[in-house]
Motif scaffolding. Structure first.
Motif, mmCIF file in Angstrom:
data_model
loop_
_atom_site.group_PDB
_atom_site.id
_atom_site.type_symbol
_atom_site.label_atom_id
_atom_site.label_comp_id
_atom_site.label_asym_id
_atom_site.label_seq_id
_atom_site.Cartn_x
_atom_site.Cartn_y
_atom_site.Cartn_z
ATOM 1 N N VAL A 181 0.855 -1.189 0.000
ATOM 2 C CA VAL A 181 0.000 0.000 0.000
ATOM 3 C C VAL A 181 0.888 1.235 0.000
ATOM 4 C CG1 VAL A 181 -1.916 -1.153 1.209
ATOM 5 C CG2 VAL A 181 -0.170 0.092 2.520
ATOM 6 N N SER A 182 0.275 2.374 -0.349
ATOM 7 C CA SER A 182 1.036 3.620 -0.352
ATOM 8 C C SER A 182 1.346 4.053 1.076
ATOM 9 C CB SER A 182 0.232 4.718 -1.047
ATOM 10 O OG SER A 182 -0.912 5.053 -0.272
ATOM 11 N N LYS A 183 2.322 4.923 1.196
ATOM 12 C CA LYS A 183 2.685 5.449 2.504
ATOM 13 C C LYS A 183 1.518 6.207 3.121
ATOM 14 C CE LYS A 183 5.916 5.825 5.620
ATOM 15 N NZ LYS A 183 6.450 4.628 6.295
ATOM 16 N N GLU A 184 0.783 6.921 2.292
ATOM 17 C CA GLU A 184 -0.360 7.697 2.781
ATOM 18 C C GLU A 184 -1.429 6.767 3.372
ATOM 19 O OE1 GLU A 184 -3.845 10.698 1.053
ATOM 20 O OE2 GLU A 184 -2.201 10.033 -0.251
ATOM 21 N N THR A 185 -1.715 5.674 2.661
ATOM 22 C CA THR A 185 -2.710 4.715 3.144
ATOM 23 C C THR A 185 -2.252 4.056 4.440
ATOM 24 O OG1 THR A 185 -3.492 4.269 0.904
ATOM 25 C CG2 THR A 185 -3.969 2.607 2.584
ATOM 26 N N GLU A 186 -0.968 3.719 4.485
ATOM 27 C CA GLU A 186 -0.423 3.093 5.692
ATOM 28 C C GLU A 186 -0.584 4.017 6.897
ATOM 29 O OE1 GLU A 186 3.908 1.686 7.503
ATOM 30 O OE2 GLU A 186 3.635 1.791 5.318
ATOM 31 N N GLU A 187 -0.270 5.292 6.723
ATOM 32 C CA GLU A 187 -0.385 6.251 7.825
ATOM 33 C C GLU A 187 -1.847 6.434 8.244
ATOM 34 O OE1 GLU A 187 1.539 9.751 6.439
ATOM 35 O OE2 GLU A 187 3.580 8.911 6.648
ATOM 36 N N ARG A 188 -2.759 6.459 7.271
ATOM 37 C CA ARG A 188 -4.186 6.638 7.573
ATOM 38 C C ARG A 188 -4.725 5.457 8.374
ATOM 39 N NH1 ARG A 188 -9.010 5.873 4.301
ATOM 40 N NH2 ARG A 188 -7.715 5.316 2.511
#
Length: 334
Positions: free
Chosen positions: A33-40
């Motif tokens: 997954v993208s870094k943004e998705t991981e953080e969310r």
């Protein structure tokens, strides 16, 4: 009656983020997954109080994050120090050491090894009491096994961190021979049921080669029991002029017995240990001993274990630890 709070599920995190449970699982593991998705996803999980179910995670991955660590005998203070260091190294890689003590008993050692195998630890790290036991072959076929100290001669291990006992014993006996000693008592934790442990064999070979009379005497690691054995060793006019101990813990028993007999270590009898435990440096006199580089041993053992669990290939599966002779005040020329 107060009920325990309900565990937040992966599905609830998925509903909160609008993602599938598979995508949430990947995000929490930092995969696909993208870094943004991981953080969310991680933020939502933290707000909801989500914690991964270790049993479910183990079933999904086939791993428990537990490593069985089987100590030969935790009455030996240096082994205590080594097992603690190995535990810290494993924890640094998010693995947990399940440390069990064989108590110097080769039969108990095999029973515990099989229990750890049956409990599905990810790997077994063992300091063997009886490295020649036939049962090690089947255990090593069932899970990754790393040997520390002596190699398991009948098993296919995934790694070995071996002490060069031959070089260490040569160094000690040649050192004592150079001081003029010709009769040496060697205290060994070996039991009668395992008489051919490599270190004991090396003593006989080295003594014959350099012209020493060396008597091997079995001795428990526990201080009180070691003191009793050492008391017998130090009695009589024909006692050896030097006592070589296969662990510093055994040497502490010799110090205690010498004090009881009004003998001065480093004057009336020479004492040499094996391992260089920190206590040995603050004795009176400080103990002459052999060091092995405990920090490196723990790091290499953990590295080999982690590589085997993760299926990584390693170039060097056998690490040979060289002895470091530490000459101090417990030895004297005769």
């Amino acid at each position: 009656m107060v009920r325990p709070p309900k565990r937040t599920t992966l599905r609830e995190v998925a509903e909160a983020t609008g993602l599938s449970t598979a995508a949430v699982s990947y995000a929490l593991r930092g995969k696909h997954v993208s870094k943004e998705t991981e953080e969310r996803v991680r933020k939502a999980a933290a707000e909801l109080g989500y914690e991964a179910d270790p049993i479910a995670r183990a079933l999904a991955s086939g791993r428990t994050s537990m490593v069985g660590v089987l100590a030969g005998d935790l009455q030996d203070l240096w082994q205590q120090q080594l097992m603690a260091a190995i535990g810290r190294e494993l924890l640094a890689g998010d693995r947990y050491a399940l440390i069990l003590d064989a108590g110097g008993d080769p039969d108990r050692e095999l029973v515990l090894a099989k229990q750890l195998r049956d409990q599905r630890v990810d790997a077994l790290l063992v300091s063997p009491v009886n490295p020649a036991a036939e049962e090690w072959a089947a255990i090593a076929d069932a899970l990754p096994v790393v040997a520390v100290g002596d190699s398991l001669s009948r098993a296919r291990t995934v790694g070995q961190v071996i002490f060069d006992n031959r070089a260490g014993i040569d160094a000690v006996l040649e050192y004592l021979h150079g001081l003029g000693h010709r009769r040496v008592t060697v205290l060994t934790p070996t039991r009668p049921s395992t008489p051919d442990r490599p270190a004991d064999v090396y003593v006989r070979e080295a003594a014959d080669r350099i012209g020493l009379r060396a008597e091997l005497v079995p001795c428990p690691q526990e201080l009180g029991a070691a003191t009793v054995v050492a008391r017998g060793v130090l009695e009589g006019d024909l006692r050896a002029t030097a006592v070589f101990c296969f662990s510093d813990s055994l040497a502490y028993g010799v110090y205690a017995a010498a004090a009881e007999a009004s003998l001065v270590v480093g004057r009336d009898v020479s004492v040499v240990g094996f391992d260089d435990h920190p206590v040995s440096r603050v004795l009176t006199p400080p103990l002459t001993t052999v060091g092995w580089g405990l920090t490196q041993i723990a790091a290499e053992a953990a590295r080999l274990t982690a590589s085997a669990i993760e299926g990584k290939r390693v170039r060097k599966k056998r690490i040979l630890c060289a002895p470091m002779m530490c000459s101090r005040g417990s030895t004297v020329a005769v």
